[in-house]
Scaffold this motif. Sequence first.
Motif, PDB file in Angstrom:
ATOM      1  N   GLY A 253      -5.167  -4.492   5.842  1.00  0.00           N
ATOM      2  CA  GLY A 253      -5.645  -3.533   5.228  1.00  0.00           C
ATOM      3  C   GLY A 253      -7.242  -4.330   5.044  1.00  0.00           C
ATOM      4  N   ASN A 254      -6.937  -4.748   5.354  1.00  0.00           N
ATOM      5  CA  ASN A 254      -8.733  -5.728   5.480  1.00  0.00           C
ATOM      6  C   ASN A 254      -9.177  -6.090   7.105  1.00  0.00           C
ATOM      7  OD1 ASN A 254     -10.646  -8.160   5.591  1.00  0.00           O
ATOM      8  ND2 ASN A 254      -9.605  -9.079   5.615  1.00  0.00           N
ATOM      9  N   ASP A 255     -10.574  -5.049   7.361  1.00  0.00           N
ATOM     10  CA  ASP A 255     -10.954  -4.805   8.662  1.00  0.00           C
ATOM     11  C   ASP A 255     -11.303  -6.067   9.441  1.00  0.00           C
ATOM     12  OD1 ASP A 255     -10.318  -1.905   8.376  1.00  0.00           O
ATOM     13  OD2 ASP A 255     -12.030  -1.933   8.402  1.00  0.00           O
TER      14      ASP A 255
ATOM     15  N   ASP B 175       1.633  -1.209   0.713  1.00  0.00           N
ATOM     16  CA  ASP B 175       0.685  -0.483   0.624  1.00  0.00           C
ATOM     17  C   ASP B 175       0.319   0.087   1.466  1.00  0.00           C
ATOM     18  OD1 ASP B 175      -2.493   0.212   0.976  1.00  0.00           O
ATOM     19  OD2 ASP B 175      -3.285  -1.903   0.034  1.00  0.00           O
ATOM     20  N   PRO B 176       0.021   1.614   1.097  1.00  0.00           N
ATOM     21  CA  PRO B 176      -0.762   2.348   2.250  1.00  0.00           C
ATOM     22  C   PRO B 176      -1.139   2.604   2.862  1.00  0.00           C
ATOM     23  CG  PRO B 176      -1.028   3.596   0.250  1.00  0.00           C
ATOM     24  CD  PRO B 176      -0.391   1.794   0.140  1.00  0.00           C
ATOM     25  N   ASN B 177      -2.168   0.953   3.022  1.00  0.00           N
ATOM     26  CA  ASN B 177      -3.427   1.566   4.223  1.00  0.00           C
ATOM     27  C   ASN B 177      -2.469   0.375   5.226  1.00  0.00           C
ATOM     28  OD1 ASN B 177      -5.948   2.625   2.927  1.00  0.00           O
ATOM     29  ND2 ASN B 177      -5.703   0.367   0.722  1.00  0.00           N
ATOM     30  N   HIS B 178      -1.901   0.281   5.081  1.00  0.00           N
ATOM     31  CA  HIS B 178      -1.010  -1.099   6.246  1.00  0.00           C
ATOM     32  C   HIS B 178      -0.587  -0.424   7.492  1.00  0.00           C
ATOM     33  CE1 HIS B 178      -0.588  -4.665   2.340  1.00  0.00           C
ATOM     34  NE2 HIS B 178      -1.880  -4.446   2.879  1.00  0.00           N
ATOM     35  N   VAL B 179      -0.608  -1.221   8.154  1.00  0.00           N
ATOM     36  CA  VAL B 179      -0.506  -0.704   9.289  1.00  0.00           C
ATOM     37  C   VAL B 179       0.400  -1.580  10.103  1.00  0.00           C
ATOM     38  CG1 VAL B 179      -0.277   0.608  11.622  1.00  0.00           C
ATOM     39  CG2 VAL B 179      -2.073   1.241   9.604  1.00  0.00           C
TER      40      VAL B 179
ATOM     41  N   ASN C   4      -5.586   2.065  15.352  1.00  0.00           N
ATOM     42  CA  ASN C   4      -6.446   1.218  13.484  1.00  0.00           C
ATOM     43  C   ASN C   4      -7.248   0.042  14.793  1.00  0.00           C
ATOM     44  OD1 ASN C   4      -6.023   1.023  10.804  1.00  0.00           O
ATOM     45  ND2 ASN C   4      -6.342  -0.859  11.105  1.00  0.00           N
TER      46      ASN C   4
END
Length: 336
Positions: free
Chosen positions: A46-48, A217-221, A229
């Motif tokens: 989640g951290n760009d 976390d839904p932002n995790h890929v 991403n």
Amino acid sequence: MRKVLSLAQPIMESYLHHAYQTSIIGNEEKSMPWVLSNYIQLYFDGNDALPVQFYMPDETGYTWNVACPFLDVQLIKKETITGLHLDIIECIIYALNNESYVITYINENHVPQKPSYQNRDFSHMFFIYGYDQEKKVFHHLGYNMENNNRKFGTIEVAFQDFVDAYYNNPEYLFHSHDKLFMAKPNCNFQYDFNVERVLDQLQQLLHSNRQQQFNDDPNHVFGLDVYGNFRRIIQQSLENGNELKIPPFLLLAEHKKIMQLRLEYMNRLKQFESFQKEQNRYRQLEQRLIFLRNAALLYNRTKRSEAMESMMDEIMDIRAEEADILDTIIHRMNLG
């Protein structure tokens, strides 16, 4: 008095915790089955600023821990060192004399040859593998400035510079940043290459399955979806005129290098039909990612975005090629 512990050539240099771990355990050939049974799944948290990582969480879910089964690790918090009025230099020398490598976090603003020296406060992992009391220096492995370029290698750091950097480090981003890690090789640990684990992880990588055990976390890929991403983050950086992050390109190239080593190891096991063709295809992917890394470095120097127009398509082409390779490998492993 002088003491220098041996270092292996790390398998990975993209992020320091991987480099430090493998520079220690790489001295033992018997650690390779463990390395090759891991370092498979890819992850975005989640951290760009950190588009791609290996997914290897510790028991708390933290993915930046240097610890592994081949290391016997002791921890001591900074508040304990200061509360007991311990001399940090003597603590580190004691650890090194007992064959323990030392890892901690320091403020690189206080260390000559660091990119952030006298420029900005930056808390970063710091690795010590030796000392020289006559010269009053520690031997350090990490990213340092050489001829205006950031390079991974060894330097000497003065005791006093280390003390200043250690005690003037206000930036605690994670729970590990206030601890001193003393890591000694665990020579008694044994690990056999785990074919079932490798197959499972390859399937998770191919299908981008969520594997989160701690914070869903839904932002995790996960898995190959990190490529899309990463492409998004590159596109945003180019549109905003920002520098491109180099470590993700290097980590993806290292991921392909480790895949080659894994397939070579599996060929030696003779449990499956040869993976030589797939090994060669991964070598080509590694070379393509190194080319992209070099193109990103050139962009950061020149800011000429026209040279980057094809990068987005190339990243997704690499993803498609890797998916095809993985599908072949998994099919062959399932056949046995």
